[in-house]
Design a protein around this motif. Structure first.
Motif, short mmCIF file in Angstrom:
data_model
loop_
_atom_site.label_atom_id
_atom_site.label_comp_id
_atom_site.label_asym_id
_atom_site.label_seq_id
_atom_site.Cartn_x
_atom_site.Cartn_y
_atom_site.Cartn_z
N THR A 192 -10.16 16.81 -10.82
CA THR A 192 -9.32 17.85 -10.64
C THR A 192 -8.57 17.91 -11.77
N ASP A 193 -7.96 19.04 -12.25
CA ASP A 193 -6.93 19.26 -13.15
C ASP A 193 -5.80 18.09 -13.41
N PRO A 194 -5.56 17.41 -14.32
CA PRO A 194 -4.39 16.64 -14.18
C PRO A 194 -3.05 17.09 -13.91
N GLU A 195 -2.87 18.48 -14.35
CA GLU A 195 -1.46 19.10 -13.86
C GLU A 195 -1.59 19.28 -12.44
N THR A 196 -2.82 19.68 -11.90
CA THR A 196 -2.74 19.65 -10.56
C THR A 196 -2.54 18.35 -9.69
N ILE A 197 -3.17 17.34 -10.17
CA ILE A 197 -3.04 16.00 -9.48
C ILE A 197 -1.61 15.75 -9.74
N GLU A 198 -0.96 15.66 -10.75
CA GLU A 198 0.64 15.54 -11.02
C GLU A 198 1.44 16.44 -9.89
N ALA A 199 1.21 17.51 -9.83
CA ALA A 199 1.94 18.11 -8.77
C ALA A 199 1.74 17.79 -7.57
N MET A 200 0.33 17.50 -7.20
CA MET A 200 -0.14 17.04 -5.81
C MET A 200 0.68 15.74 -5.47
N ASP A 201 0.71 14.73 -6.64
CA ASP A 201 1.35 13.62 -6.49
C ASP A 201 2.69 13.46 -6.38
N GLU A 202 3.41 14.45 -6.85
CA GLU A 202 4.63 14.86 -6.59
C GLU A 202 5.05 15.23 -4.99
N ARG B 251 3.09 14.39 -2.43
CA ARG B 251 2.77 13.34 -1.66
C ARG B 251 3.97 12.34 -1.79
N PHE B 252 4.46 12.07 -2.73
CA PHE B 252 5.72 11.35 -2.91
C PHE B 252 6.77 11.77 -2.17
N ALA B 253 7.07 13.02 -2.12
CA ALA B 253 8.10 13.77 -1.50
C ALA B 253 7.76 13.26 0.07
N VAL B 254 6.62 13.65 0.50
CA VAL B 254 6.09 13.58 2.03
C VAL B 254 6.36 11.97 2.37
N GLU B 255 5.97 11.17 1.36
CA GLU B 255 5.99 9.36 1.87
C GLU B 255 7.76 9.29 1.74
N VAL C 35 3.61 10.07 13.61
CA VAL C 35 3.93 10.19 12.15
C VAL C 35 3.05 9.99 11.49
N PHE C 36 1.94 9.23 11.81
CA PHE C 36 0.42 9.13 11.03
C PHE C 36 -0.12 10.38 11.03
N GLN C 37 -0.04 11.05 12.25
CA GLN C 37 -0.81 12.42 12.20
C GLN C 37 -0.02 13.41 11.38
N THR C 38 1.44 13.48 11.43
CA THR C 38 2.25 14.58 10.66
C THR C 38 1.98 14.14 9.11
N VAL C 39 1.93 12.93 8.63
CA VAL C 39 1.66 12.91 7.14
C VAL C 39 0.38 13.33 6.97
N HIS C 40 -0.70 12.98 7.83
CA HIS C 40 -2.07 13.02 7.61
C HIS C 40 -1.96 14.63 7.51
N ASP C 41 -1.49 15.55 8.31
CA ASP C 41 -1.72 16.84 8.24
C ASP C 41 -0.93 17.52 6.86
N ARG C 42 0.17 16.88 6.67
CA ARG C 42 0.79 17.37 5.41
C ARG C 42 -0.03 17.24 4.20
N ILE C 43 -0.68 16.03 4.16
CA ILE C 43 -1.57 15.73 2.70
C ILE C 43 -2.84 15.57 2.70
N VAL D 46 0.82 -1.14 0.08
CA VAL D 46 -0.07 0.01 -0.08
C VAL D 46 0.89 1.21 0.03
N GLU D 47 0.31 2.27 -0.91
CA GLU D 47 1.07 3.64 -0.60
C GLU D 47 1.01 4.12 0.88
N TYR D 48 2.24 4.49 1.28
CA TYR D 48 2.33 4.94 2.54
C TYR D 48 1.36 6.05 3.14
N SER D 49 1.23 7.10 1.97
CA SER D 49 0.36 8.35 2.18
C SER D 49 -1.04 7.63 2.41
#
Length: 152
Positions: free
Chosen positions: A116-126, A128-132, A96-104, A68-71
């Motif tokens: 949601t706009d695909p470009e926005t999704i892509e930016a948010m995924d980046e 999210r992956f950085a937080v993970e 850490v579960f609360q911290t990650v939740h708050d960040r994403i 599963v994805e960590y986020s």
């Protein structure tokens, strides 16, 4: 006192006693039904809580096995812990579960993500992956600890 009047008084007394007995019987039934309803509610809540605890363990195992994805896991674990053991979210290693939740948590999910706009999704995924990536080791450690944590 005349005999007829005594009989009327006895009859009235018997009617009052009968009415009181009926009232007592009815109230005891109501109390019994309330107790039964309360017991069923408590059983349901206990089963629901047990199900949430089992879900926590399954998600934690999925994190350990990279299934599963960590986020996603952090969002789900945080939500479940809020119901069964909110105090754990304030203690290491589980915070850490609360911290990650708050960040994403500002990121759209499910239907909102689809519209949601695909470009926005892509930016948010980046993001999210950085937080993970930033919290990956802490998330794994917390998941392992959670699987072995006794939750009352």
């Amino acid at each position: 006192m005349p005999r007829g009047l005594q009989m009327v008084a006895i009859a009235i007394g018997l009617v009052v006693i009968g009415a009181l007995l009926f009232y007592i019987w009815r109230q005891s039934r109501v109390l019994s039904e309330d107790r039964q309803r309360k017991r069923k509610t408590e059983e349901f809540q206990a089963q629901r809580r047990d199900g949430m605890i089992e879900s926590l363990r399954i998600i934690a195992l999925a994190v350990e096995e990279d299934q599963v994805e960590y986020s996603e896991a952090c969002l789900r674990i945080k939500g479940l812990l809020e119901h069964v053991a909110p105090e754990l979210l304030e203690r290491p290693p589980f915070q850490v579960f609360q911290t990650v939740h708050d960040r994403i948590s500002h990121m759209p999910t499910h239907r909102a993500r689809k519209v949601t706009d695909p470009e926005t999704i892509e930016a948010m995924d980046e993001e999210r992956f950085a937080v993970e990536k930033e919290f990956a080791e802490q998330i794994r450690e917390a998941a392992i600890a959670l699987r072995h944590q006794r939750i009352d």
